[in-house]
Design a protein around this motif. Structure first.
Motif, short mmCIF file in Angstrom:
data_model
loop_
_atom_site.label_atom_id
_atom_site.label_comp_id
_atom_site.label_asym_id
_atom_site.label_seq_id
_atom_site.Cartn_x
_atom_site.Cartn_y
_atom_site.Cartn_z
N SER A 109 0.83 -1.20 0.00
CA SER A 109 0.00 0.00 0.00
C SER A 109 0.86 1.26 0.00
O SER A 109 0.57 2.23 -0.70
CB SER A 109 -0.93 0.01 1.22
N ILE A 110 1.94 1.22 0.79
CA ILE A 110 2.86 2.36 0.83
C ILE A 110 3.51 2.56 -0.53
O ILE A 110 3.60 3.69 -1.04
CB ILE A 110 3.94 2.13 1.91
N LEU A 111 3.92 1.46 -1.14
CA LEU A 111 4.60 1.55 -2.44
C LEU A 111 3.67 2.07 -3.53
O LEU A 111 4.08 2.84 -4.39
CB LEU A 111 5.16 0.17 -2.82
N LEU A 112 2.42 1.66 -3.50
CA LEU A 112 1.46 2.14 -4.49
C LEU A 112 1.26 3.66 -4.38
O LEU A 112 1.08 4.34 -5.39
CB LEU A 112 0.13 1.42 -4.36
N GLU A 113 1.32 4.18 -3.17
CA GLU A 113 1.19 5.63 -2.98
C GLU A 113 2.39 6.37 -3.58
O GLU A 113 2.27 7.51 -4.00
CB GLU A 113 1.10 5.95 -1.48
N GLN A 114 3.54 5.69 -3.61
CA GLN A 114 4.77 6.33 -4.10
C GLN A 114 4.97 6.16 -5.60
O GLN A 114 5.80 6.84 -6.19
CB GLN A 114 5.98 5.74 -3.36
N LEU A 115 4.19 5.29 -6.23
CA LEU A 115 4.32 5.04 -7.66
C LEU A 115 4.07 6.32 -8.45
O LEU A 115 3.08 7.00 -8.21
CB LEU A 115 3.35 3.93 -8.08
N ASN A 116 4.98 6.62 -9.37
CA ASN A 116 4.91 7.81 -10.22
C ASN A 116 5.15 9.11 -9.46
O ASN A 116 5.02 10.20 -10.02
CB ASN A 116 3.59 7.90 -10.98
N VAL A 117 5.54 8.99 -8.19
CA VAL A 117 5.90 10.17 -7.39
C VAL A 117 7.42 10.30 -7.32
O VAL A 117 7.96 11.40 -7.32
CB VAL A 117 5.29 10.08 -5.97
N ILE A 118 8.09 9.16 -7.24
CA ILE A 118 9.55 9.13 -7.18
C ILE A 118 10.08 8.49 -8.47
O ILE A 118 9.33 7.85 -9.20
CB ILE A 118 10.04 8.33 -5.95
N PRO A 119 11.38 8.65 -8.79
CA PRO A 119 11.94 8.05 -10.00
C PRO A 119 11.71 6.54 -10.03
O PRO A 119 11.77 5.88 -8.99
CB PRO A 119 13.43 8.40 -9.93
N ILE A 120 11.48 6.00 -11.23
CA ILE A 120 11.16 4.58 -11.35
C ILE A 120 12.30 3.70 -10.82
O ILE A 120 12.05 2.65 -10.23
CB ILE A 120 10.84 4.22 -12.83
N GLU A 121 13.56 4.14 -10.97
CA GLU A 121 14.69 3.34 -10.46
C GLU A 121 14.59 3.18 -8.95
O GLU A 121 14.81 2.08 -8.41
CB GLU A 121 16.04 3.99 -10.81
N GLU A 122 14.29 4.28 -8.26
CA GLU A 122 14.19 4.23 -6.80
C GLU A 122 12.98 3.41 -6.38
O GLU A 122 13.05 2.64 -5.42
CB GLU A 122 14.10 5.66 -6.23
N TRP A 123 11.89 3.57 -7.09
CA TRP A 123 10.69 2.82 -6.74
C TRP A 123 10.92 1.32 -6.90
O TRP A 123 10.54 0.53 -6.03
CB TRP A 123 9.51 3.26 -7.62
N MET A 124 11.59 0.91 -7.98
CA MET A 124 11.87 -0.51 -8.19
C MET A 124 12.82 -1.04 -7.11
O MET A 124 12.69 -2.19 -6.66
CB MET A 124 12.47 -0.74 -9.57
N PHE A 125 13.77 -0.20 -6.69
CA PHE A 125 14.65 -0.62 -5.61
C PHE A 125 13.85 -0.92 -4.35
O PHE A 125 14.08 -1.93 -3.66
CB PHE A 125 15.70 0.46 -5.33
N ARG A 126 12.91 -0.06 -4.02
CA ARG A 126 12.11 -0.25 -2.81
C ARG A 126 11.25 -1.51 -2.92
O ARG A 126 11.12 -2.28 -1.96
CB ARG A 126 11.23 0.98 -2.57
N VAL A 127 10.63 -1.71 -4.08
CA VAL A 127 9.81 -2.91 -4.29
C VAL A 127 10.64 -4.17 -4.09
O VAL A 127 10.23 -5.12 -3.41
CB VAL A 127 9.18 -2.91 -5.70
N ASN A 128 11.83 -4.19 -4.67
CA ASN A 128 12.65 -5.40 -4.60
C ASN A 128 13.33 -5.56 -3.25
O ASN A 128 13.62 -6.69 -2.84
CB ASN A 128 13.64 -5.41 -5.76
N THR A 129 13.54 -4.46 -2.54
CA THR A 129 13.97 -4.56 -1.14
C THR A 129 12.90 -5.27 -0.32
O THR A 129 13.20 -6.16 0.48
CB THR A 129 14.23 -3.16 -0.55
N MET A 130 11.65 -4.90 -0.54
CA MET A 130 10.54 -5.58 0.14
C MET A 130 10.52 -7.07 -0.18
O MET A 130 10.43 -7.91 0.72
CB MET A 130 9.21 -4.95 -0.26
N HIS A 131 10.64 -7.41 -1.46
CA HIS A 131 10.61 -8.83 -1.85
C HIS A 131 11.75 -9.61 -1.18
O HIS A 131 11.56 -10.75 -0.73
CB HIS A 131 10.73 -8.95 -3.37
N ASP A 132 12.94 -9.01 -1.13
CA ASP A 132 14.09 -9.69 -0.52
C ASP A 132 13.87 -9.91 0.97
O ASP A 132 14.18 -11.00 1.51
CB ASP A 132 15.37 -8.90 -0.74
#
Length: 357
Positions: free
Chosen positions: A33-56
């Motif tokens: 839910s937090i990540l969806l709020e940040q989508l298209n707000v921050i650079p896509i590279e940073e957003w993908m880093f956060r998503v994959n940090t969560m997955h790890d």
């Protein structure tokens, strides 16, 4: 694992405190839910880093929960060191919020009955646990529950050698999948030894390089003769565009091919591009990076449904999105680039095969 500043670190850190699959699933949904709020707000590279940090973090925690469940089930602690590894988009740190499982196990030492029994049950239990947490099982069965992707280090070395020497479509496909391997949990040393075995097989191996190229040049047509974007004509996605296989995967494949050619060990596409830039041999890397980031941005913005709190997407851009002239223009430029690069690779393949004959 370090988390960058600027977002709700506490929510992510609660992942590692989960003591059951249900708790882990709930914390995944909260972070999502937090990540969806940040989508298209921050650079896509940073957003993908956060998503994959969560997955790890989820995967690391799932491994520990699985070990505890194995003890409760009477199997005891792991009989030896092991490594939990990931492939595919997870290996490249490019997984979306709806990516499925692509993983495996490396087990220390030589195979024996006790080890085989423990890790067979462990692999099946872990794959089931990840499914419970929200990661669909891989349709291609690239999972630690499958014997092909769950082996001792010595067995893995033999498997990699077989794939390298057979040079047919399917073994080379498995080898290409393996090239995206990344360590997530367990013994880092085992993962490092696995990578040494993988990459040493590519040194001065022209036949293998040509075989990888042959697998790479297959490409779904995305532009017609006039250079217009080809959309789906029939079915559920009529009028839409397959962003995953139309542009994202082709760019990933091109960059991976060049990386293997130059023995680059980075697993993410952006890191591979950075390494390739240091060689000063290729002219279009800035264009490739732009095409890749566009593909990622479009892919994570494809329509999705929510089922029991988790996201499901087809990876198709909706027809309405393609009416955005700016977006359509950017997509067309990326597809033209992909087509040019694929044609160059096809010429390389024809030349290599003529030379071989």
């Amino acid at each position: 694992m370090e988390l960058t500043d600027g977002y709700d670190e506490e929510s992510f850190r609660t992942i590692v405190l989960a003591g059951s699959p249900q708790e882990l699933r709930e914390r995944r949904i909260a972070c999502q839910s937090i990540l969806l709020e940040q989508l298209n707000v921050i650079p896509i590279e940073e957003w993908m880093f956060r998503v994959n940090t969560m997955h790890d973090l989820i995967a690391e925690t799932a491994v520990l929960i699985c070990e505890a469940q194995m003890k409760e089930a009477g199997y005891g602690p792991p009989p030896c060191a092991y490594s939990f590894i990931v492939f595919g988009s997870s290996g490249r740190q490019e997984a979306t919020l709806w990516s499925d499982q692509d993983n495996g196990l490396i087990v220390d030492g030589e195979p024996d009955g006790e080890k085989n029994r423990y890790f067979e049950f462990f692999g099946m239990m872990l794959s089931d646990l990840l499914e419970e947490v929200g990661y669909e099982k891989c349709a291609g069965k690239v999972m630690c529950s499958q014997g092909m992707w769950r082996k001792t280090l010595s067995e893995w070395k033999e498997q990699l050698k077989e794939w390298r020497t057979q040079l047919e479509w399917e073994p080379i496909r498995y080898l290409i999948i393996s090239s995206d391997m990344r360590h997530v949990a367990g013994s880092k040393e085992l993962s490092a030894l696995w990578q040494e075995a993988f990459y040493e097989g590519f040194i001065d191996n022209e036949e293998l390089s040509v075989a990888v190229l042959r697998n790479t040049v297959r490409h779904k047509a995305t532009l017609n003769l006039l250079g217009q974007v080809l959309t789906e004509r029939f079915g559920d996605y009529a009028g839409g565009f397959d962003i995953k296989y139309g542009v994202y995967i082709p760019v990933v494949n091109i960059v991976r091919r060049l990386s293997l050619l130059h023995h680059i060990r980075a697993s993410s596409t952006l890191e591979r591009i950075e390494e390739l830039e240091r060689l000063h041999k290729y002219q279009h890397l800035d264009d490739i990076r732009r095409a890749f980031l566009l593909a990622m941005r479009m892919r994570v913005n494809t329509p999705f449904n929510v089922l029991n709190g988790l996201l499901i997407s087809s990876d198709y851009i909706a027809e309405s999105e393609l009416k955005n002239k700016q977006l359509l223009s950017e997509l067309r430029e990326s597809l033209l680039l992909v087509r040019r690069l694929h044609r160059a690779l096809q010429r390389q393949l024809r030349s290599a095969e003529r030379w071989r004959t």
